[in-house]
Design an enzyme around this catalytic site. Structure first.
Site, short mmCIF file in Angstrom:
data_model
loop_
_atom_site.label_atom_id
_atom_site.label_comp_id
_atom_site.label_asym_id
_atom_site.label_seq_id
_atom_site.Cartn_x
_atom_site.Cartn_y
_atom_site.Cartn_z
N ASP A 131 45.66 43.73 54.82
CA ASP A 131 46.98 43.62 54.01
C ASP A 131 48.14 43.72 54.91
OD1 ASP A 131 48.51 42.77 51.53
OD2 ASP A 131 49.11 44.90 51.76
N GLU B 121 45.73 37.32 55.03
CA GLU B 121 46.38 36.46 54.24
C GLU B 121 47.05 35.18 55.17
OE1 GLU B 121 48.28 38.58 50.75
OE2 GLU B 121 48.83 39.62 52.60
N CYS C 222 37.69 44.33 38.80
CA CYS C 222 37.14 43.34 37.82
C CYS C 222 37.70 42.01 37.96
CB CYS C 222 37.52 44.01 36.35
SG CYS C 222 39.40 44.10 36.20
N CYS D 159 44.97 48.92 37.09
CA CYS D 159 44.58 47.67 36.27
C CYS D 159 44.89 47.67 34.71
CB CYS D 159 43.19 47.35 36.59
SG CYS D 159 42.51 45.64 35.85
N ASP E 264 48.10 48.77 48.51
CA ASP E 264 47.99 47.99 49.89
C ASP E 264 46.43 47.98 50.25
OD1 ASP E 264 50.66 47.59 50.28
OD2 ASP E 264 50.87 49.42 51.35
#
Length: 370
Positions: free
Chosen positions: A167, A252, A322, A338, A348
């Site tokens: 990342d 990415e 998840c 989360c 990150d």
């Protein structure tokens, strides 16, 4: 003498480009073959062209022809004129005309090139393999560099090291899914940027193209060069470290050019938060995300690895545990929590794990156990 040679080759490039940009009276265009034939006539008309090694002039015409070939194949833009204020180099393509000699100092070397003997230089590394050519270039601030092209035979590498997701960010330049960080020395770059801003304010008070103006311009160019060297050194070392220890690397697919566009807008529809967006753009470009991607591809190929790219959509909002995606998952710049499974981690690192998982889903790579 080097200044004269470089200036003459730059002049030749611009003359040849101008000639090839327009039709002749008979409707035809100039070609490399026709320009090669006219070179001897040009030397008679302007004797200072004859002071240069002839092979550098021929190579300059070849470089222009290559630029046009790339343009017609849609691999690059239309060739541009070379400015005196920008770096420019001359190439000696014949290895028989280049002779290298040892120097008592390990880090120094001596080279003989056509019409110039005993040219001393600092070695950044030891030369290996068979020498093919040499290029002498002048930086915008007055320093000279010589680069040697050598042919080296290497075996095809095979990299069976573990997979990793990366990342790219601003707080941490590079974050790996394994939990490691690689941070650009931003403080050093900002120090030089502050000096550049101060010198540019001084430059506005000088008479343009005066001696004092040129001296100050060189100082600014040196500062820009230092920031570029700091960034390039960090990115090369980081890319080498990552490529050497990982066989499959996932990034990415970021469009840096689009991400760093100005938010100023137009007169009809002016943009919002222009100053904040300008600061973000500067921070993105300072990190060198695209440059790192290019370097990583090169190093991965050198070490037998493979670089893959995935869709960047919601990588910072998706849970690596998840898979739940929500805007509230990203609590702050460095904190991820989360909302579904309560998984907590550095934002990150979590994004890097999501990127790796996406890459593994679409590839046939089998990660090794750590």
């Amino acid at each position: 003498m080097l200044d004269q040679w470089i200036g003459a080759n730059r002049c030749l490039y611009n003359i040849a480009l101008e000639q090839r940009s327009y039709r002749r009276f008979d409707g035809s265009y100039a070609t490399r073959l026709s320009q090669d034939k006219e070179l001897s006539r040009l030397k008679k008309e302007f004797p200072w062209f004859g002071d240069c090694p002839s092979q550098t002039l021929q190579q300059t015409l070849k470089n222009l022809d290559t630029a046009f070939s790339r343009f017609f194949k849609k691999q690059g833009g239309f060739p541009a004129f070379k400015k005196k204020s920008r770096p420019f180099g001359i190439k000696f393509p014949a290895p028989s005309s280049i002779k290298l000699h040892d120097h008592p100092h390990k880090r120094k070397g001596i080279v003989d090139i056509p019409k110039m003997k005993g040219l001393r230089f600092w070695k950044s590394r030891q030369l290996e393999g068979t020498l093919k050519s040499a290029t002498v270039s002048r930086a915008a601030y007055g320093e000279y560099y010589i680069s040697f092209l050598c042919e080296i035979e290497v075996d095809e590498p095979i990299n069976k090291m573990p997979a990793v997701g990366i990342d790219r960010g601003i707080a941490h330049t590079i974050a790996l899914s394994s939990g490691e960080f690689f941070d650009l020395p931003v403080d050093k770059i900002k120090y030089h940027e502050e000096k550049i801003a101060f010198l540019q304010r001084q430059l506005t008070k000088k008479t343009k193209f005066s001696n004092n103006w040129k001296k100050l311009k060189n100082k600014i160019s040196r500062r820009h060069s230092k920031t570029a060297c700091i960034r390039r050194d960090f990115l090369w070392k980081s890319a080498r470290t990552i490529a050497k220890s990982h066989g499959y690397i996932v990034l990415e697919d970021l469009k840096t050019k689009n991400m760093s566009k100005s938010a100023s807008g137009t007169l009809e529809s002016p943009g919002k938060m222009v100053a904040q967006k300008s600061g973000l753009n500067k921070a993105i470009l300072r990190q060198g995300w695209h440059m790192f991607s290019v370097m990583l591809n090169q190093k991965a190929e050198e070490f037998g690895g493979y670089v893959d790219k995935v869709n960047p959509r919601n990588t910072s909002r998706e849970c690596a545990s998840c898979g739940y995606t929500h805007v509230d998952n990203r609590q702050s710049q460095d904190r991820f929590e989360c909302q579904k499974c309560s998984h907590q981690e550095n934002a990150d690192i979590n994004a890097a794990k999501v990127i790796l998982a996406r890459g593994l889903r679409v590839s046939a790579f089998e990660p090794l156990s750590a």
